[in-house]
Write an enzyme that holds these catalytic residues in place. Structure first.
Site, PDB file in Angstrom:
ATOM      1  N   HIS A   1       9.699  -3.410  -3.402  1.00 37.39           N
ATOM      2  CA  HIS A   1      10.368  -2.851  -2.219  1.00 37.39           C
ATOM      3  C   HIS A   1      10.876  -1.437  -2.494  1.00 37.39           C
ATOM      4  O   HIS A   1      10.755  -0.549  -1.658  1.00 37.39           O
ATOM      5  CB  HIS A   1      11.563  -3.727  -1.823  1.00 37.39           C
ATOM      6  CG  HIS A   1      11.163  -5.067  -1.297  1.00 37.39           C
ATOM      7  ND1 HIS A   1      11.997  -6.141  -1.294  1.00 37.39           N
ATOM      8  CD2 HIS A   1      10.014  -5.499  -0.763  1.00 37.39           C
ATOM      9  CE1 HIS A   1      11.376  -7.177  -0.775  1.00 37.39           C
ATOM     10  NE2 HIS A   1      10.161  -6.816  -0.453  1.00 37.39           N
TER      11      HIS A   1
ATOM     12  N   ARG B   1      -6.778  -1.878   7.580  1.00 33.83           N
ATOM     13  CA  ARG B   1      -7.190  -2.889   6.602  1.00 33.83           C
ATOM     14  C   ARG B   1      -6.464  -4.186   6.914  1.00 33.83           C
ATOM     15  O   ARG B   1      -5.242  -4.184   7.105  1.00 33.83           O
ATOM     16  CB  ARG B   1      -6.823  -2.430   5.193  1.00 33.83           C
ATOM     17  CG  ARG B   1      -7.174  -3.489   4.159  1.00 33.83           C
ATOM     18  CD  ARG B   1      -6.911  -3.022   2.767  1.00 33.83           C
ATOM     19  NE  ARG B   1      -5.487  -3.002   2.458  1.00 33.83           N
ATOM     20  CZ  ARG B   1      -5.001  -2.586   1.288  1.00 33.83           C
ATOM     21  NH1 ARG B   1      -5.811  -2.134   0.364  1.00 33.83           N
ATOM     22  NH2 ARG B   1      -3.718  -2.589   1.058  1.00 33.83           N
TER      23      ARG B   1
ATOM     24  N   ARG C   1      -2.477  -3.372 -13.124  1.00 33.00           N
ATOM     25  CA  ARG C   1      -1.986  -2.068 -12.667  1.00 33.00           C
ATOM     26  C   ARG C   1      -0.468  -2.011 -12.532  1.00 33.00           C
ATOM     27  O   ARG C   1       0.110  -0.943 -12.357  1.00 33.00           O
ATOM     28  CB  ARG C   1      -2.653  -1.686 -11.340  1.00 33.00           C
ATOM     29  CG  ARG C   1      -2.287  -2.583 -10.191  1.00 33.00           C
ATOM     30  CD  ARG C   1      -3.171  -2.347  -8.974  1.00 33.00           C
ATOM     31  NE  ARG C   1      -2.557  -1.520  -7.967  1.00 33.00           N
ATOM     32  CZ  ARG C   1      -2.949  -1.459  -6.705  1.00 33.00           C
ATOM     33  NH1 ARG C   1      -3.989  -2.180  -6.294  1.00 33.00           N
ATOM     34  NH2 ARG C   1      -2.355  -0.697  -5.839  1.00 33.00           N
TER      35      ARG C   1
ATOM     36  N   CYS D   1     -10.245   5.637  -1.121  1.00 36.60           N
ATOM     37  CA  CYS D   1      -8.868   5.632  -0.606  1.00 36.60           C
ATOM     38  C   CYS D   1      -7.843   5.207  -1.654  1.00 36.60           C
ATOM     39  O   CYS D   1      -6.687   4.990  -1.326  1.00 36.60           O
ATOM     40  CB  CYS D   1      -8.757   4.755   0.633  1.00 36.60           C
ATOM     41  SG  CYS D   1      -9.102   3.017   0.308  1.00 36.60           S
TER      42      CYS D   1
HETATM   43  C1  PEP Z   1      -6.865   0.238  -3.991  1.00 38.54           C
HETATM   44  O1  PEP Z   1      -6.874  -0.852  -4.580  1.00 38.54           O
HETATM   45  O2  PEP Z   1      -7.341   1.282  -4.463  1.00 38.54           O
HETATM   46  C2  PEP Z   1      -6.262   0.358  -2.644  1.00 38.54           C
HETATM   47  C3  PEP Z   1      -6.373   1.459  -1.956  1.00 38.54           C
HETATM   48  O3  PEP Z   1      -5.561  -0.707  -2.164  1.00 38.54           O
HETATM   49  P1  PEP Z   1      -4.075  -1.101  -2.669  1.00 38.54           P
HETATM   50  O4  PEP Z   1      -3.561   0.043  -3.483  1.00 38.54           O
HETATM   51  O5  PEP Z   1      -3.271  -1.365  -1.440  1.00 38.54           O
HETATM   52  O6  PEP Z   1      -4.338  -2.329  -3.474  1.00 38.54           O
HETATM   53 MG    MG Z   2      -6.400  -2.683  -3.525  1.00 35.08          MG
END
Ligand code: PEP
Ligand code: MG
Length: 581
Positions: free
Chosen positions: A189, A332, A465, A502
């Site tokens: 958050h 999305r 990540r 993206c």
């Molecule tokens: C990605 O995984 O690169 C993405 C754009 O989606 P998110 O960061 O929302 O997982």
């Molecule tokens: Mg993603």
């Protein structure tokens, strides 16, 4: 000088004096009271709870206009304060265990927070809120005030072991230069809030709060996810230059409308924006973005007890589409699971949530919720130029299954004579190596693809990540990731269908030349990144980017790729920006 590496959660760079907040350390000894004082202590606690309730209501009023949707996080606090499962054991600890009000609050709330943490996501996301609430009640019991981030005498970089969104909500934007937290994830958050407010933020640096002195000089590099403590002169000067450049770029953005971007040798590039919150959509449309390349709809659900219903979603999507008019807006579908959650999916607990029932897989499980979202998107489609995109697609049959749900919702709407746009492109995100390798097959079904390099990096390299301990291994420039991007782009060229990127790479000047060289022509990025990215795009030529990409693909080693990128950045430095390794 000491440099710490963590995870970037909000872009930007800032330098300033540290304000260190150590929350987890607050220890309150167990103090018992004589029986005669018990009811007095209960009454004291009731007064403190009532005062805290009022404090939160006041904060809600103060922040409502300022931060819009996010003030609904405050309802989480009110829920805890009114929740008998928490308040009753506190009262019982005073009456039966003879604890002082302070000790009772501490013991009970800590045990709930510990339980939440042990349960893992999504419950663990609520632990900081619970602990922050404890601090507020304790402050009221003591009659003292917490450090009020809304009334700081001068701008600071906040360094905390943890930072509840509630505290972040109360800040005076002008006084907070940056946030650094030890724990948290990119989608916590507080991270969402930092991005929304445009404050640079880094998370995942364990032990930092204890090792930085109050008022130490620090630099927070939200582009690279690093923090420099007591920088030397050279580093300070280098960053001062970078900060000046970024500020200049931000100020210049308004002059660039609409974004017409071409490389030095005249190849047109498309610049789209990523949107996490719909607030400010009109400003982004006015700023000249060619459209929205990614609207992360799951953030609409966060902080609500119930998911937003179809009509609420309809008005959100309609407003966004109207703001962008004929320009494309990629919505999305909900991407829950792993580190993003909603109350409806909070029952799920998995050992490896990133590899589990997340994203499109979860949408199939929660088909009612998914269909309601699709219905809202289709109904909104008459207001602009919508595209629907599914996250975390693995292969053609999975994509087909999702697309069939859209077709079936279309049929339902047609039966009910509800209008929707006649042709709505439907695409897939490329976030898994499997999807990249299967891009050619996917494009037999999908109208477009968008590379989610954040997840693609995570899944290709097997690096979580959100885990600061392996942040140094999270390298989007790894040749393996480059190969998968190249495969996807080539599949798009062969199928003559659009492919964009993206993930965060698209908005990082360090990676943009590499991506151009790999064939990416459409970039969707966090709006704050656009200035430096556009400048860089104009400075480079296709042959030099292609040569960089060829070397990266042949390098066989992420360190070597980093060196190539650094050398490329150094060559363009005279234009004001140096790519950092
Ligand atoms: C990605 O995984 O690169 C993405 C754009 O989606 P998110 O960061 O929302 O997982
Ligand atoms: Mg993603």
């Amino acid at each position: 000088m000491k440099t710490f590496r963590g995870i970037s959660v909000s872009e930007g760079v800032a330098a300033g004096e540290a304000l260190v907040l150590l929350h987890g350390e607050v220890q309150i000894p167990e103090v018992t009271i004589p029986p005669s004082q018990r009811e007095k202590e209960v009454a004291r606690l009731e007064r403190a709870l009532a005062a805290t309730r009022k404090d939160i209501e006041k904060l809600e009023d103060e922040t409502r206009g300022r931060i819009g949707d996010l003030s609904r996080l405050l309802t989480v606090y009110q829920t805890f304060l009114d929740d008998a499962t928490i308040v009753t054991p506190i009262m019982a600890a005073i009456r039966q265990k003879h604890l002082s009000a302070q000790s009772a609050v501490h013991v009970v709330v800590r045990s709930f927070a510990d339980r939440f943490l042990k349960m893992g996501e999504p419950f663990s996301n609520y632990a900081p809120e619970l602990l922050d609430l404890e601090r507020r009640v304790q402050a009221r019991l003591l009659g003292s005030e917490l450090v009020n981030l809304n009334r700081l005498p001068k701008p600071v970089v906040v360094i905390a072991d943890e930072l509840a969104p509630m505290q972040a909500l109360a800040i005076d934007r002008e006084k907070i230069l940056a946030f650094v937290t030890e724990s948290g994830s990119t989608e916590s958050h507080t991270a969402i809030l930092a991005r929304h407010l445009g404050i640079p933020a880094v998370t995942g640096i364990r032990g930092l709060a204890k090792s930085v002195g109050q008022k130490a000089r620090v630099i927070v590099d939200g582009l690279e996810g690093s923090v420099v403590v007591e920088p030397d002169r050279d580093t300070m000067q280098r960053y001062a230059k970078l900060i000046r450049g970024l500020t200049r770029d931000r100020n210049k953005v308004a002059e660039r409308m609409p974004y017409q971007v071409a490389t030095r040798d005249g190849v047109q590039l498309e610049v789209l924006c990523n949107i996490d919150m719909t607030e400010g959509a009109h400003d982004l449309a006015d700023a000249g973005f060619a459209g929205v390349g990614l609207f992360r709809t799951e953030f609409l659900y966060i902080g609500r007890k119930e998911p937003p219903d179809e009509n609420t979603q309809l008005s959100t999507y309609s407003e966004l589409l109207r703001a962008f008019g004929a320009r494309p807006v990629v919505i999305r579908t909900m991407d829950f699971g792993a580190d993003k959650f909603d109350d409806r999916v909070s029952v799920l607990r998995e050992a490896n949530p990133v590899l589990g029932l997340r994203s499109i897989r979860l949408s199939f499980e929660l088909e009612d919720l998914f269909r309601a979202q699709v219905r809202a998107i289709l109904r909104a489609s008459v207001h602009g130029s919508v595209r629907v995109m599914f996250p975390m697609i693995t292969d053609q049959s999975e994509f087909r299954r999702a697309r069939e749900i859209v077709e079936s919702v279309k049929a339902e709407l047609t039966r009910k004579r509800v209008r929707f746009a006649p042709s709505i492109p439907i695409g897939a995100m490329i976030e898994l190596p499997a999807a990249a390798l299967e891009a050619e097959h996917l494009l037999k079904e999908a109208d477009f693809l968008s590379i989610g390099s954040n997840d693609l990096t995570q899944y290709t390299l097997g690096v979580d990540r959100t885990n600061g301990r392996v942040a140094h291994l999270y390298r989007p420039h790894h040749p393996a990731v480059c190969h998968l991007i190249a495969i996807t782009v080539e599949a798009g060229l062969r199928a003559k269908k659009p492919v964009s990127l993206c993930g965060e790479m698209a908005g990082n000047p360090r990676y943009v030349p590499l991506l151009i060289g790999l064939g990416v022509r459409t970039f969707s990025m966090a709006p704050a990144r656009v200035g430096p990215v556009i400048d860089l795009m104009r400075q480079v030529s296709i042959p030099e980017c292609e040569s960089l990409a060829r070397s990266a693909l042949e390098s066989g080693d992420a360190d070597e790729t980093a060196r190539l990128i650094e050398a490329f950045g150094a060559r363009t430095e005279k234009h004001g920006r140096k790519a950092q390794p």
